[in-house]
Enzyme design. Structure first.
Site, PDB file in Angstrom:
ATOM      1  N   LEU A  74      14.228   6.598  13.090  1.00 40.10           N
ATOM      2  CA  LEU A  74      14.823   5.824  14.380  1.00 40.10           C
ATOM      3  C   LEU A  74      16.180   5.202  13.879  1.00 40.10           C
ATOM      4  O   LEU A  74      17.100   5.466  14.584  1.00 40.10           O
ATOM      5  CB  LEU A  74      13.965   4.746  14.712  1.00 40.10           C
ATOM      6  CG  LEU A  74      14.099   3.824  15.593  1.00 40.10           C
ATOM      7  CD1 LEU A  74      14.110   4.287  16.906  1.00 40.10           C
ATOM      8  CD2 LEU A  74      13.306   2.322  15.591  1.00 40.10           C
ATOM      9  N   GLY A  83      20.613  -0.407  13.860  1.00 36.95           N
ATOM     10  CA  GLY A  83      19.357  -0.715  13.144  1.00 36.95           C
ATOM     11  C   GLY A  83      18.552  -1.703  13.764  1.00 36.95           C
ATOM     12  O   GLY A  83      17.532  -1.237  14.518  1.00 36.95           O
ATOM     13  N   SER A  84      18.871  -3.078  13.777  1.00 35.29           N
ATOM     14  CA  SER A  84      17.972  -4.118  14.751  1.00 35.29           C
ATOM     15  C   SER A  84      17.967  -3.443  16.227  1.00 35.29           C
ATOM     16  O   SER A  84      16.994  -3.679  16.997  1.00 35.29           O
ATOM     17  CB  SER A  84      18.389  -5.561  14.658  1.00 35.29           C
ATOM     18  OG  SER A  84      18.069  -5.806  13.437  1.00 35.29           O
ATOM     19  N   TRP A  91      18.438   5.455   6.041  1.00 33.41           N
ATOM     20  CA  TRP A  91      17.561   4.834   5.512  1.00 33.41           C
ATOM     21  C   TRP A  91      16.012   4.984   5.993  1.00 33.41           C
ATOM     22  O   TRP A  91      15.295   4.546   6.188  1.00 33.41           O
ATOM     23  CB  TRP A  91      17.596   3.270   6.029  1.00 33.41           C
ATOM     24  CG  TRP A  91      18.787   2.536   5.547  1.00 33.41           C
ATOM     25  CD1 TRP A  91      19.572   2.944   4.354  1.00 33.41           C
ATOM     26  CD2 TRP A  91      19.525   1.347   6.154  1.00 33.41           C
ATOM     27  NE1 TRP A  91      20.614   2.213   4.342  1.00 33.41           N
ATOM     28  CE2 TRP A  91      20.799   1.017   5.521  1.00 33.41           C
ATOM     29  CE3 TRP A  91      19.275   0.530   7.096  1.00 33.41           C
ATOM     30  CZ2 TRP A  91      21.442   0.282   5.533  1.00 33.41           C
ATOM     31  CZ3 TRP A  91      20.043  -0.249   7.688  1.00 33.41           C
ATOM     32  CH2 TRP A  91      21.273  -0.448   6.803  1.00 33.41           C
ATOM     33  N   THR A 105      12.835   6.268   4.886  1.00 36.60           N
ATOM     34  CA  THR A 105      11.608   6.401   3.951  1.00 36.60           C
ATOM     35  C   THR A 105      11.130   7.625   3.766  1.00 36.60           C
ATOM     36  O   THR A 105      10.737   8.127   5.085  1.00 36.60           O
ATOM     37  CB  THR A 105      10.841   5.267   3.908  1.00 36.60           C
ATOM     38  OG1 THR A 105      11.513   4.153   4.235  1.00 36.60           O
ATOM     39  CG2 THR A 105       9.561   5.266   3.109  1.00 36.60           C
ATOM     40  N   ILE A 121       7.321 -19.743 -12.786  1.00 29.41           N
ATOM     41  CA  ILE A 121       6.429 -20.333 -13.813  1.00 29.41           C
ATOM     42  C   ILE A 121       6.394 -19.658 -15.129  1.00 29.41           C
ATOM     43  O   ILE A 121       6.104 -20.213 -16.161  1.00 29.41           O
ATOM     44  CB  ILE A 121       4.780 -19.859 -13.041  1.00 29.41           C
ATOM     45  CG1 ILE A 121       4.535 -20.720 -11.842  1.00 29.41           C
ATOM     46  CG2 ILE A 121       3.749 -20.065 -13.992  1.00 29.41           C
ATOM     47  CD1 ILE A 121       3.488 -20.647 -11.139  1.00 29.41           C
ATOM     48  N   GLY A 128      11.943 -18.172 -18.494  1.00 33.09           N
ATOM     49  CA  GLY A 128      12.844 -17.176 -19.243  1.00 33.09           C
ATOM     50  C   GLY A 128      12.052 -15.724 -19.251  1.00 33.09           C
ATOM     51  O   GLY A 128      12.762 -14.790 -18.876  1.00 33.09           O
ATOM     52  N   GLU A 177      11.098  -2.222   8.980  1.00 36.37           N
ATOM     53  CA  GLU A 177      10.154  -2.286  10.113  1.00 36.37           C
ATOM     54  C   GLU A 177      10.343  -3.811  11.010  1.00 36.37           C
ATOM     55  O   GLU A 177       9.566  -4.296  11.443  1.00 36.37           O
ATOM     56  CB  GLU A 177       8.721  -2.107   9.857  1.00 36.37           C
ATOM     57  CG  GLU A 177       8.542  -0.953   9.146  1.00 36.37           C
ATOM     58  CD  GLU A 177       7.203  -0.037   9.460  1.00 36.37           C
ATOM     59  OE1 GLU A 177       6.690  -0.644  10.493  1.00 36.37           O
ATOM     60  OE2 GLU A 177       7.073   0.956   8.877  1.00 36.37           O
TER      61      GLU A 177
END
Ligand code: CAA
Length: 387
Positions: free
Chosen positions: A125, A131-132, A156, A158, A336, A339, A362
């Site tokens: 598409l 794009g948008s 782009w 996929t 969490i 490093g 999407e």
């Protein structure tokens, strides 16, 4: 209300989880590092029915319900989000629209090779300047006696380099600008030339390509749905596809939480496990809560779709929340681990890179908000939402 998965749903979830733990997870970091597309893996996924999970058995699929397929995407993405997007685009964006909008002949011809994993599917598409604003696409389909000549470039895409079937959108009415005048076509790999392999921040085990279509001749049998009504096919496809991307985000966030929780119960500081500190407890509590909230939104949207009910708004909400949550919470997982989280020794930096795209493809988060706003305010005209 029944919040329990059915026996069949639990079985396919367990099957996918076991497969992903054995065949995907141990390789995911090497595939990411080497930018390796694991083509052979999709043959194995096909053997256990996961390249056409929710496709009816008569078309070569496993015939499970849409929520089961969403569970598959969640589990695959928990192991490797690149594998997740490959299967999501192949199924939601290429195979299912043929089942929904195709003629009997198109379903019988195009779906079984996709559902059996002999071909990968792609959804074409997006263009450089569309794009948008997908309705601004410029790829042209010019009519002749026996069909159309298609010329243009898509960006782009996929699965582009490995796809055998492309659901491609082109303008059939050159006099009409915008979403009207667009048609959907089914193309083969031979109609398309791949011109670029995109290098990305993450999802390195998936391929993203630019393609060109150079005066490809296609017959009338390649038109999916009605002429000039293809934009509706694109939008309806994305309504379902967005639930798949929400499941992908959910799987990535779950993976980040799993690593962070395990690390917090082992890592010691100031003479204690870091899980004994309230600062870490609060992070884990928030992660667990937000993952739960996303899961409820995602499963609800999937259930609505499989019941044949409207799911545009609910799918957009699921994708919007799950993707932003995944970006936030994979960042917290890194925090969490401190490093260590910033190094390649642990997978959380990969989860963070992979999570980011779920806020973009999407339909960006901004487009999801537009879709939700349009639904809750009852706005349908383009002019009204564009202000
Ligand atoms: N279902 C069916 N039809 C729909 C629909 C829906 N959910 N939403 C709109 N339509 C129809 C409208 O009724 C209208 O039909 P008519 O012309 O017959 O009246 C037509 O589609 C055009 O609708 P709009 O005027 O609302 O179109 P718009 O130009 O304002 O665009 C938009 C709306 C929501 C912004 C749309 O362009 C959009 O979704 N943009 C985002 C694009 C996107 O998500 N791209 C993803 C690329 S694929 C991908 O990312 C795959 C991957 O690799 C992972």
């Amino acid at each position: 209300m029944d919040f329990d998965l059915t026996q069949d749903q639990r079985e396919i979830q367990a099957l996918t989880r076991d497969f992903a733990r054995a065949e995907i997870e141990p390789n995911a970091s090497a595939w990411d590092r080497d930018h390796h597309f694991p083509r052979e893996l999709f043959g194995k996924l096909a053997e256990i029915g996961l390249m056409g999970a929710c496709v009816p058995e008569e078309y070569g699929g496993a015939g499970v319900d849409f929520l089961s397929y969403i569970l598959v995407l969640e589990e695959l993405s928990r192991a490797d989000a690149g594998v997740g997007v490959t299967v999501a685009v192949h199924t939601s964006a290429a195979t299912l629209p043929i089942l929904t909008h195709g003629t009997d002949e198109q379903k019988a011809r195009f779906v079984p090779p996709l559902a059996r994993g002999e071909h990968l599917g792609a959804f074409a598409l997006t263009e450089a300047d569309a794009g948008s604003d997908a309705g601004a696409l410029r790829t042209k389909a010019e009519p002749h006696d026996s069909g159309w000549t298609i010329t243009g470039a898509k960006q782009w895409i996929t699965n582009g380099r490995h796809a055998g079937t492309f659901l491609l959108f082109a303008r059939t009415d050159q006099q009409t600008a915008g979403a009207r005048g667009v048609s959907a076509f089914l193309l083969d790999a031979e109609h398309v030339r791949v011109t670029r392999d995109e290098e990305k921040l993450g999802l390195n085990s998936s391929v993203t390509n630019d393609i060109v279509i150079e005066a490809a001749e296609v017959g009338r049998d390649r038109l999916l749905h009605e002429e000039n009504r293809g934009f509706r096919v694109a939008m309806a496809t994305l309504d379902g596809g967005r639930i798949g991307i929400a499941a992908q985000a959910l799987g990535i966030a779950q993976a980040g939480y799993d690593v962070a929780r395990a690390y917090a119960t082992e890592r010691r500081a100031f003479g204690h496990r870091i899980a004994d500190f309230q600062a870490i407890q609060h992070k884990l509590a928030d992660m667990s809560m937000e993952i739960d909230a996303a899961r409820l939104l995602v499963y609800r949207a999937a259930w609505l779709k499989q019941e044949g009910r409207k799911h545009t708004e609910e799918g957009a909400k699921a994708k919007l929340f799950a993707s932003e949550m995944a970006r936030r919470q994979t960042a917290e997982a890194i925090q969490i681990l401190g490093g260590y989280g910033y190094t390649k020794e642990f997978p959380v930096e990969r989860y963070y890179r992979d999570a980011k795209i779920t806020e973009i493809y999407e339909g960006t988060s901004e487009i999801q908000r537009l879709v939700i706003a349009r639904s809750i305010l009852g706005l349908t005209e383009r002019a009204l939402v564009a202000r």
